[in-house]
Enzyme design. Structure first.
Site, PDB file in Angstrom:
ATOM      1  N   ARG A 227      43.532 -34.391  68.591  1.00  0.00           N
ATOM      2  CA  ARG A 227      42.187 -34.187  68.067  1.00  0.00           C
ATOM      3  C   ARG A 227      41.618 -32.917  68.688  1.00  0.00           C
ATOM      4  O   ARG A 227      41.849 -32.644  69.877  1.00  0.00           O
ATOM      5  CB  ARG A 227      41.280 -35.367  68.413  1.00  0.00           C
ATOM      6  CG  ARG A 227      41.569 -36.642  67.625  1.00  0.00           C
ATOM      7  CD  ARG A 227      41.254 -36.522  66.131  1.00  0.00           C
ATOM      8  NE  ARG A 227      41.483 -37.768  65.407  1.00  0.00           N
ATOM      9  CZ  ARG A 227      42.598 -38.064  64.729  1.00  0.00           C
ATOM     10  NH1 ARG A 227      43.589 -37.207  64.667  1.00  0.00           N
ATOM     11  NH2 ARG A 227      42.701 -39.220  64.095  1.00  0.00           N
ATOM     12  N   HIS A 275      45.618 -29.965  59.811  1.00  0.00           N
ATOM     13  CA  HIS A 275      45.736 -31.397  60.128  1.00  0.00           C
ATOM     14  C   HIS A 275      46.840 -32.056  59.288  1.00  0.00           C
ATOM     15  O   HIS A 275      46.630 -33.094  58.644  1.00  0.00           O
ATOM     16  CB  HIS A 275      44.394 -32.109  59.919  1.00  0.00           C
ATOM     17  CG  HIS A 275      44.273 -33.386  60.729  1.00  0.00           C
ATOM     18  ND1 HIS A 275      43.128 -33.768  61.353  1.00  0.00           N
ATOM     19  CD2 HIS A 275      45.176 -34.362  61.001  1.00  0.00           C
ATOM     20  CE1 HIS A 275      43.305 -34.929  61.967  1.00  0.00           C
ATOM     21  NE2 HIS A 275      44.563 -35.310  61.772  1.00  0.00           N
TER      22      HIS A 275
HETATM   23  C1  GLV Z   1      45.738 -38.563  61.822  1.00  0.00           C
HETATM   24  O1  GLV Z   1      45.113 -37.732  62.377  1.00  0.00           O
HETATM   25  C2  GLV Z   1      45.882 -39.919  62.287  1.00  0.00           C
HETATM   26  O2  GLV Z   1      45.110 -40.321  63.156  1.00  0.00           O
HETATM   27  O3  GLV Z   1      46.774 -40.606  61.804  1.00  0.00           O
END
Ligand code: GLV
Length: 312
Positions: A227, A275
């Protein structure tokens, strides 16, 4: 069993169908604001605040992602509602590929060769080998463990920092913060490529700032697939700029999409992905979730239950 799928994107239908294929006995609906027919279980990602008001009878929330702060941060999340997350389901393998790709690119100096090619320069650079590239896994959960195992098998020295100190893999050098002895600094000093896997919690928020990142040896690299909030961007940029760090591969950001004016977009030492380092594969994840839902409905124990107090 009645299930409601809540998903802030077009993926809701896909999840409904994937779950439906596994749980033919269940009635599965897609939540929209105002959908109040009471469901037993919710499956989804980032439910809007309104969701828990519409669905007060839930027995558990199943997260389709590995991280769960998207549920924990919901202001209307009932205090006692159990949260269960998907575990691996193919994400570990994707993380391994992501990290391998970045490390090989740095180790084999591919960016420098690309620049040389563009300039028409033929010039072999000093080579290096895996044993000179100790990697450091911060956060030894399901995904971090998979990456640690893969890099150890590849022949890299592997360090790992963990809160709980439970893994006993002879090929992984374990550093921890238990028993009063915080070995975080030693972990950083022994690491050439820092790989961040830990969840975002009050304990990990802003963990990597200009001071802690400077514990890495000069010329080190950072990969963040966890994150964005674990890294203080200004600190990372400062160290990339002053030459202490050689590069960063970032998949996650404090704000996503990353704002257009952010320096990461154009920084020559930063490589970004939106992401996508590990995207939950719907088929295998739905299969795993269906199994957990059946067990949970039958009051049998399930893995992946989130401990609210620790935040993951
Ligand atoms: C993606 O970021 C997840 O938490 O699976």
């Amino acid at each position: 069993m009645r299930i409601v799928v809540v998903y802030g994107s077009h993926k809701a239908q896909g999840w409904r169908d994937a779950l439906g294929a596994q749980l033919r006995e269940a009635q599965i609906d897609i939540w929209q604001p105002g959908f109040t027919e009471p469901a037993d279980f919710a499956v989804g990602w980032s439910p809007p605040p309104r969701f828990f008001i519409d669905q007060p009878k839930l027995r558990a929330f199943f997260s389709t992602g590995a991280g769960v702060e998207h549920v924990l941060n919901n202001p209307n999340l009932p205090a006692e509602l159990p949260i269960i997350r998907v575990e691996d389901a193919g994400m570990g393998e994707q993380m391994v590929d992501y990290c391998r790709f970045e490390v090989l690119r740095w180790m084999q100096r591919r960016d420098e060769y690309a620049a040389q090619q563009a300039a028409g320069v033929w010039k072999p650079l000093d080579e290096s080998h895996r044993e000179q590239w100790p990697v450091g896994i911060f956060g030894l959960g399901v995904l971090g463990r998979e990456v640690a195992k893969a890099f150890a098998a590849d022949g890299y020295p592997v360090n790992a920092f963990t809160r709980s100190n439970t893994t006993r893999d002879p090929n992984v050098r374990l550093f921890s913060a238990v028993n009063g002895a915080d070995q975080f600094a030693a972990f950083m000093q022994a690491t050439r490529v820092l790989m961040i896997f830990a969840p975002l919690t009050p304990a990990t928020q802003d963990k990597f700032d200009r001071h802690t990142l400077r514990l890495l040896p000069r010329g080190a690299y950072v990969i963040n697939v966890a994150r964005g909030g674990l890294i203080v961007d200004e600190g990372l940029l400062e160290l990339l700029d002053d030459g202490h760090l050689n590069g960063a591969a970032l998949d996650v950001f404090r704000q996503e999409p990353l704002p257009a004016q952010h320096r990461y977009w154009t920084h020559p030492k930063v490589r970004m992905t939106p992401h996508t380092a590990a995207v939950t594969p719907m088929g295998p994840a739905a299969k795993q979730m269906a199994e957990k839902l059946r067990r949970y409905a039958a009051n049998q124990p399930v893995t992946g239950l989130v401990e609210r107090a620790r935040g993951y």
